[in-house]
Motif scaffolding. Structure first.
Motif, PDB file in Angstrom:
ATOM      1  N   PRO A 206      -8.069  -6.528 -12.396  1.00  0.00           N
ATOM      2  CA  PRO A 206      -7.206  -7.713 -11.952  1.00  0.00           C
ATOM      3  C   PRO A 206      -5.661  -6.959 -12.038  1.00  0.00           C
ATOM      4  N   LYS A 207      -5.525  -6.002 -13.091  1.00  0.00           N
ATOM      5  CA  LYS A 207      -4.165  -5.726 -13.653  1.00  0.00           C
ATOM      6  C   LYS A 207      -3.295  -4.992 -12.459  1.00  0.00           C
ATOM      7  N   TRP A 208      -4.482  -4.276 -11.591  1.00  0.00           N
ATOM      8  CA  TRP A 208      -3.532  -3.469 -10.639  1.00  0.00           C
ATOM      9  C   TRP A 208      -3.721  -4.103  -9.336  1.00  0.00           C
ATOM     10  N   SER A 209      -3.772  -5.452  -9.290  1.00  0.00           N
ATOM     11  CA  SER A 209      -3.957  -6.220  -8.164  1.00  0.00           C
ATOM     12  C   SER A 209      -2.802  -7.010  -7.460  1.00  0.00           C
ATOM     13  N   ARG A 210      -1.601  -6.934  -8.151  1.00  0.00           N
ATOM     14  CA  ARG A 210      -0.498  -7.637  -7.855  1.00  0.00           C
ATOM     15  C   ARG A 210       0.169  -7.486  -6.546  1.00  0.00           C
ATOM     16  N   LEU A 211      -0.031  -6.122  -6.096  1.00  0.00           N
ATOM     17  CA  LEU A 211       0.837  -5.913  -5.034  1.00  0.00           C
ATOM     18  C   LEU A 211      -0.092  -5.201  -3.999  1.00  0.00           C
ATOM     19  N   SER A 212       0.384  -5.309  -2.551  1.00  0.00           N
ATOM     20  CA  SER A 212      -0.729  -4.839  -1.586  1.00  0.00           C
ATOM     21  C   SER A 212      -0.126  -3.486  -0.898  1.00  0.00           C
ATOM     22  N   ASN A 213      -0.894  -2.580  -0.568  1.00  0.00           N
ATOM     23  CA  ASN A 213      -0.496  -1.270   0.160  1.00  0.00           C
ATOM     24  C   ASN A 213      -0.601  -1.499   1.724  1.00  0.00           C
ATOM     25  N   LEU A 214      -1.146  -2.702   1.917  1.00  0.00           N
ATOM     26  CA  LEU A 214      -1.514  -2.869   3.509  1.00  0.00           C
ATOM     27  C   LEU A 214      -0.041  -3.539   4.141  1.00  0.00           C
ATOM     28  N   THR A 215       0.079  -3.096   5.570  1.00  0.00           N
ATOM     29  CA  THR A 215       1.447  -3.761   6.007  1.00  0.00           C
ATOM     30  C   THR A 215       0.858  -5.418   6.505  1.00  0.00           C
ATOM     31  N   PRO A 216       1.926  -6.002   6.759  1.00  0.00           N
ATOM     32  CA  PRO A 216       1.740  -7.734   7.042  1.00  0.00           C
ATOM     33  C   PRO A 216       0.850  -7.696   8.294  1.00  0.00           C
ATOM     34  N   LYS A 217       1.369  -6.928   9.423  1.00  0.00           N
ATOM     35  CA  LYS A 217       0.501  -6.994  10.324  1.00  0.00           C
ATOM     36  C   LYS A 217      -1.252  -6.463  10.043  1.00  0.00           C
ATOM     37  N   GLU A 218      -1.271  -5.478   9.434  1.00  0.00           N
ATOM     38  CA  GLU A 218      -2.799  -5.199   9.003  1.00  0.00           C
ATOM     39  C   GLU A 218      -3.356  -6.185   8.607  1.00  0.00           C
ATOM     40  N   GLU A 219      -2.733  -7.159   7.446  1.00  0.00           N
ATOM     41  CA  GLU A 219      -3.295  -8.032   6.889  1.00  0.00           C
ATOM     42  C   GLU A 219      -3.409  -9.317   8.006  1.00  0.00           C
ATOM     43  N   LEU A 220      -2.666  -9.449   8.835  1.00  0.00           N
ATOM     44  CA  LEU A 220      -2.652 -10.584   9.969  1.00  0.00           C
ATOM     45  C   LEU A 220      -4.113  -9.980  10.634  1.00  0.00           C
ATOM     46  N   GLU A 221      -4.131  -8.984  11.293  1.00  0.00           N
ATOM     47  CA  GLU A 221      -5.690  -8.603  12.163  1.00  0.00           C
ATOM     48  C   GLU A 221      -6.884  -8.842  11.010  1.00  0.00           C
ATOM     49  N   ILE A 222      -6.570  -8.541   9.895  1.00  0.00           N
ATOM     50  CA  ILE A 222      -7.770  -8.787   8.740  1.00  0.00           C
ATOM     51  C   ILE A 222      -8.215 -10.174   8.839  1.00  0.00           C
ATOM     52  N   PHE A 223      -7.189 -11.167   8.754  1.00  0.00           N
ATOM     53  CA  PHE A 223      -7.465 -12.555   8.723  1.00  0.00           C
ATOM     54  C   PHE A 223      -7.972 -13.019  10.117  1.00  0.00           C
ATOM     55  N   ARG A 224      -7.401 -12.540  11.078  1.00  0.00           N
ATOM     56  CA  ARG A 224      -7.833 -12.996  12.361  1.00  0.00           C
ATOM     57  C   ARG A 224      -9.314 -12.634  12.682  1.00  0.00           C
ATOM     58  N   GLU A 225      -9.681 -11.300  12.360  1.00  0.00           N
ATOM     59  CA  GLU A 225     -11.130 -11.054  12.349  1.00  0.00           C
ATOM     60  C   GLU A 225     -12.191 -11.754  11.440  1.00  0.00           C
TER      61      GLU A 225
ATOM     62  N   LEU B 114     -14.305  -7.155   3.042  1.00  0.00           N
ATOM     63  CA  LEU B 114     -15.025  -6.291   3.740  1.00  0.00           C
ATOM     64  C   LEU B 114     -14.653  -5.602   4.984  1.00  0.00           C
ATOM     65  N   ILE B 115     -13.840  -6.524   5.766  1.00  0.00           N
ATOM     66  CA  ILE B 115     -13.155  -5.895   6.879  1.00  0.00           C
ATOM     67  C   ILE B 115     -12.034  -5.057   6.373  1.00  0.00           C
ATOM     68  N   ALA B 116     -11.245  -5.513   5.392  1.00  0.00           N
ATOM     69  CA  ALA B 116     -10.143  -4.488   4.859  1.00  0.00           C
ATOM     70  C   ALA B 116     -10.731  -3.271   4.559  1.00  0.00           C
ATOM     71  N   GLU B 117     -12.015  -2.953   3.967  1.00  0.00           N
ATOM     72  CA  GLU B 117     -12.785  -1.970   3.313  1.00  0.00           C
ATOM     73  C   GLU B 117     -12.887  -1.000   4.688  1.00  0.00           C
ATOM     74  N   ARG B 118     -13.403  -1.802   5.794  1.00  0.00           N
ATOM     75  CA  ARG B 118     -13.700  -0.988   7.002  1.00  0.00           C
ATOM     76  C   ARG B 118     -12.456  -0.376   7.596  1.00  0.00           C
ATOM     77  N   LEU B 119     -11.306  -1.293   7.764  1.00  0.00           N
ATOM     78  CA  LEU B 119     -10.256  -0.785   8.400  1.00  0.00           C
ATOM     79  C   LEU B 119      -9.237   0.087   7.866  1.00  0.00           C
ATOM     80  N   CYS B 120      -9.015  -0.453   6.679  1.00  0.00           N
ATOM     81  CA  CYS B 120      -7.827   0.190   5.742  1.00  0.00           C
ATOM     82  C   CYS B 120      -8.307   0.467   4.398  1.00  0.00           C
ATOM     83  N   GLY B 121      -9.601   0.945   4.160  1.00  0.00           N
ATOM     84  CA  GLY B 121     -10.107   1.442   2.938  1.00  0.00           C
ATOM     85  C   GLY B 121      -9.243   2.497   2.096  1.00  0.00           C
ATOM     86  N   ASP B 122      -8.906   3.362   2.966  1.00  0.00           N
ATOM     87  CA  ASP B 122      -8.027   4.334   2.335  1.00  0.00           C
ATOM     88  C   ASP B 122      -6.571   3.897   1.719  1.00  0.00           C
TER      89      ASP B 122
END
Length: 307
Positions: free
Chosen positions: A26-45, A296-304
């Motif tokens: 959890p120590k490296w989990s405070r901030l996200s490298n994803l964009t807001p729109k990427e996260e939006l699409e992940i939630f929608r799926e 799991l969707i984030a891993e598939r779409l934005c894993g890198d």
């Protein structure tokens, strides 16, 4: 049998005390490298029964995510991936982000460095349970309509998983049905899976509770987590907390072969339907599965981009 019943009762008592976060470190989990729109699409799926809308608020200089579910609407500040109500923004340092990397590799404790062992001990300490960061669950309150116990229990479904009774949120129960069918089919041609089904004792799903010494609820209290308990625990160790409670300070060094694990094919059946496995956590819980399709969707779409 009496000995197992006593151990199982002890485990249920200890679960609120030892249930922690759902990520590797959890120590490296405070901030996200994803964009807001990427996260939006992940939630929608991930959650098709919900509606998600994203808007930028110039006053607070942040994105707002509106979640509409079960005829209710909730608004969250993105807060770099934490998704917090406005009244929680001042406490953002107390939370982990919602979308993070779900590690698939099982670490061999024989390779742990002293720093790694120190980090795990610190994370599992009593002090960290009281003051450390916790998972940000506010968005899940909205997604599952589980803000209160009454709300949560209105969505529960009494069902069976491999002929074992369990109560789950209806949306997650649908996916457990698919896992069950896959595993039953696998058991017809895979002896290991067939043996797994024969050794199951019971399944443990919904339970309204908070984690002791912490303001956050267990995902069991949402009806989206399930524990699968083998008879006599498979004569192995299923859960880190039980070993620590017995006084084993080096519980994190218990070899993988000494830990009970579902067959790899069963774990894959769960993960294919959106569940993550607690055996992959540093603070391991090998009987535990949680429904987190967003990971799991984030891993598939934005894993890198995940870290």
């Amino acid at each position: 049998m009496k000995k197992f019943a006593s151990l199982f009762f002890l485990l249920l008592v200890l679960l609120p005390f030892f249930s922690f976060g759902q990520e590797e470190d959890p120590k490296w989990s405070r901030l996200s490298n994803l964009t807001p729109k990427e996260e939006l699409e992940i939630f929608r799926e991930a959650y098709p029964w919900c509606q998600f809308e994203l808007d930028y608020d110039g006053k607070i200089k942040d994105w707002l995510l509106t979640v509409r579910s079960y005829n209710k609407a909730s608004v969250f500040c993105r807060a770099e991936g934490l998704y917090l109500p406005k009244e929680q923004l001042a406490n953002r340092g107390h939370y982990w982000r919602v979308i993070y990397r779900y590690g698939r590799t099982l670490e061999d404790p024989a390779n742990f460095s002293e720093e790694r062992k120190r980090m795990i001990r610190e994370y599992s300490s009593t002090e960290n349970r009281k003051t450390g960061a916790v998972s940000s669950k506010f968005i899940f309150d909205a997604i599952y309509d589980c803000r209160t116990r009454a709300d949560t229990e209105s969505h529960l479904r009494s069902m069976t998983l491999w002929n074992k009774p369990v109560n789950m949120h209806r949306q997650v129960g649908k996916l457990l049905d698919k896992v069950e069918a896959k595993v039953f089919a696998l058991a017809k041609k895979d002896r290991e899976v067939a043996g797994f089904l024969k050794t199951l004792s019971r399944c443990y799903g919904y339970n309204w509770r908070q984690i002791r010494d912490s303001p956050t609820r267990s995902f069991h209290s949402y009806g989206i987590a399930v524990d699968i308990l083998p008879k006599n625990w498979g004569n192995k160790i299923v859960y880190w907390g039980y070993e620590k409670q017995k006084g084993n300070k080096d519980w994190m060094l218990i070899p993988l072969k000494a830990r009970w694990m579902p067959p790899a094919a069963v774990i894959k059946a769960f993960e294919d339907e959106g569940f993550i496995w607690g055996g992959r956590w540093a603070i391991w819980d090998n009987m535990h599965f949680e429904y987190h399709p967003e990971l799991l969707i984030a891993e598939r779409l934005c894993g890198d981009k995940l870290r």
